[in-house]
Design an enzyme around this catalytic site. Structure first.
Site, PDB file in Angstrom:
ATOM      1  N   GLY A 137       0.812  -1.215   0.000  1.00 24.37           N
ATOM      2  CA  GLY A 137       0.000   0.000   0.000  1.00 24.37           C
ATOM      3  C   GLY A 137       0.845   1.264   0.000  1.00 24.37           C
ATOM      4  N   GLN A 138       0.142   2.433   0.046  1.00 20.87           N
ATOM      5  CA  GLN A 138       0.849   3.714  -0.061  1.00 20.87           C
ATOM      6  C   GLN A 138       1.892   3.873   1.053  1.00 20.87           C
ATOM      7  OE1 GLN A 138      -1.447   7.301   0.634  1.00 20.87           O
ATOM      8  NE2 GLN A 138       0.102   8.588  -0.342  1.00 20.87           N
ATOM      9  N   ASP A 147      -2.961 -12.838   3.336  1.00 20.27           N
ATOM     10  CA  ASP A 147      -4.260 -12.189   3.535  1.00 20.27           C
ATOM     11  C   ASP A 147      -4.330 -11.771   4.998  1.00 20.27           C
ATOM     12  OD1 ASP A 147      -7.747 -13.185   2.940  1.00 20.27           O
ATOM     13  OD2 ASP A 147      -6.859 -11.541   4.099  1.00 20.27           O
ATOM     14  N   TYR A 189     -14.701   4.039   7.570  1.00 23.58           N
ATOM     15  CA  TYR A 189     -13.244   4.018   7.797  1.00 23.58           C
ATOM     16  C   TYR A 189     -12.913   4.686   9.133  1.00 23.58           C
ATOM     17  CZ  TYR A 189      -8.407   5.584   6.955  1.00 23.58           C
ATOM     18  OH  TYR A 189      -7.057   5.859   7.051  1.00 23.58           O
TER      19      TYR A 189
HETATM   20  C1  VAH Z   1      -8.049   8.842   3.385  1.00 19.52           C
HETATM   21  N1  VAH Z   1      -5.650   9.112   2.994  1.00 19.52           N
HETATM   22  O1  VAH Z   1      -8.216   9.811   2.687  1.00 19.52           O
HETATM   23  C2  VAH Z   1      -6.646   8.598   3.943  1.00 19.52           C
HETATM   24  C3  VAH Z   1      -6.448   9.309   5.251  1.00 19.52           C
HETATM   25  C4  VAH Z   1      -6.833  11.441   6.523  1.00 19.52           C
HETATM   26  C5  VAH Z   1      -6.907  10.763   5.208  1.00 19.52           C
HETATM   27  O2  VAH Z   1      -7.057   8.616   6.275  1.00 19.52           O
HETATM   28  O3  VAH Z   1      -8.939   8.088   3.659  1.00 19.52           O
END
Ligand code: VAH
Length: 311
Positions: free
Chosen positions: A9-10, A50, A140
Site C-alpha cells: 500500500g501507499q 491475507d 473508515y
Molecule cells: C483517506 N488518505 O483519505 C486517507 C487518510 C486522513 C486521510 O485517512 O482516507
C-alpha cells in the site's frame, strides 16, 4: 524481526524501504494480498498474505521468528463508503486477529495506523486536540476509532505494547494512494507533469491536514523506537505537519509549472472532507516523544516534482 502486513500500500512500500534500511533487508518480511510491488520485488523476504488469515499470520511469525508487526492493511475512506460492511470487516477483523496473535505469541511490539478520519463534523475543526468530541461519519473513521480503543484495551488488559498514529492525508511519489479522500494531493502532481492541468474532486478552499510521506515514515519509526515509559496514551497520537487547500497546492505547483491550470468538480468525497478537521494540534506527540515535522508545502512540492519529473 519485523513483519509488515499490507506492504504493497501507499504507506507500506515506503515503510518497508525505511525499515530495511534501518534493520537490514533480511530482518523485514514484507507481505501483501497482492504480488510484490515493483519497489519491493527482489529487495528482501516477501510473502503473499491475507491480513484476515490468522493461521497464515501465525505461520509466518514462526517461520521467520517475527518479534514485531506493522498492520497497514485497510480500506480507506472513499473506498469504504462504497462497501461499508466489507470495510468494517477487513479493517476490524484483521486488527482483532493480530492483537490476539500478538498476545499469544508474546510479540514485542505492534503498530497499527489510525487517521484524522476518526474526527467528524461535531469535532472542533481548527487545531483539533488529542482528546475531544470524536464522532466519525465514515466507516473508515468508525473502524479506526474503534481500533484505537481495542489497542488501548489490549495494552491495559494484557500489557501489549501496541502503538498508533492518526495520520493526516499523506503525499508520496514512490507509492500510489489507495482510495482516500486526500488522494487529490498526490494525483495533482502527476497530472501537472503529464497534462499541465488537473480537475480536482474537492472544492478550492477545502483545507485538510496533510503530511509528506518522508515525515510520516520517520514519525512512525520514532514512535516505535521511543521508550515505552514516554508514551502517555495507547490511543493513537495526533500527528501533524501542515494544512492546505487545493487552491494553495495549485499555487505552489505554479511556482515550478507556471501555466498549470486547475478546475474543480467536487464529488462524494467533498462530503467526507467537510466532516474532517482543517488543522490538527499534535502538541501531545511533540511533548511525549519529541515529534516534529520537516516538510512544508513548498519543500514537499519541490521534492515531489523533482522525483516524479525525473521518473
Ligand atoms: C483517506 N488518505 O483519505 C486517507 C487518510 C486522513 C486521510 O485517512 O482516507
Amino acid at each position: 524481526k519485523v513483519l509488515v502486513i499490507g506492504a504493497g500500500g501507499q504507506i507500506g512500500v515506503e515503510l518497508v524501504a525505511a525499515l530495511r534500511h534501518l534493520y537490514g533487508a533480511d530482518n523485514v518480511v514484507a507481505t501483501d494480498i497482492r504480488e510484490a510491488h515493483p519497489m519491493l520485488k527482489g529487495r528482501g523476504p516477501y510473502e503473499i498474505l491475507d491480513a484476515m488469515d490468522g493461521n497464515a499470520i501465525r505461520a509466518i511469525i514462526s517461520k521467520y521468528g517475527i518479534t514485531q508487526v506493522y498492520l497497514l492493511a485497510a480500506l480507506l475512506s472513499a473506498t469504504g463508503e462504497k462497501d461499508p460492511r466489507r470495510a468494517w470487516d477487513i479493517n476490524m477483523e484483521s486488527l482483532l486477529q493480530l492483537l490476539d496473535i500478538a498476545v499469544q505469541e508474546k510479540l514485542a511490539k505492534v503498530y497499527w495506523p489510525s487517521s484524522i478520519a476518526v474526527f467528524g463534523p461535531t469535532t472542533p475543526r481548527d487545531n483539533t486536540p488529542q482528546q475531544t468530541i470524536i464522532e466519525p461519519r465514515t466507516v473508515y473513521g468508525i473502524s479506526k476509532y474503534a481500533g484505537e480503543q481495542w489497542c488501548q484495551y489490549y495494552n491495559l488488559r494484557w500489557g501489549l505494547d501496541v502503538r498508533s498514529l492518526r495520520y493526516p492525508g499523506l503525499i508520496s511519489w514512490r507509492s500510489a494512494p489507495g482510495g482516500g479522500t486526500t488522494d487529490y494531493a498526490v494525483e495533482i502532481y502527476h497530472e501537472a507533469l503529464k497534462h499541465g492541468r488537473y480537475t480536482c474532486f474537492l472544492s478550492e478552499d477545502t483545507y485538510l491536514p496533510m503530511m509528506y510521506m518522508d515525515d510520516a515514515i520517520r514519525g512512525t519509526i520514532e514512535l516505535m523506537e521511543a521508550p515505552a515509559e514516554k508514551l502517555g496514551t495507547r490511543m493513537a497520537y495526533n500527528l501533524s505537519a501542515m494544512s492546505f487547500s487545493p487552491r494553495e497546492i495549485a499555487e505552489a505547483i505554479r511556482k515550478h509549472i507556471p501555466d498549470f491550470a486547475i478546475d474543480y468538480a467536487p464529488d462524494f468525497r467533498q462530503q467526507i472532507a467537510n466532516g474532517w478537521p482543517r488543522s490538527i494540534d499534535d502538541s501531545v506527540a511533540r511533548a511525549h516523544w519529541g515529534w516534529k515535522h520537516d516538510f512544508d508545502l513548498a519543500l514537499m512540492t519541490a521534492d515531489m516534482l523533482k522525483n516524479l519529473g525525473g521518473k
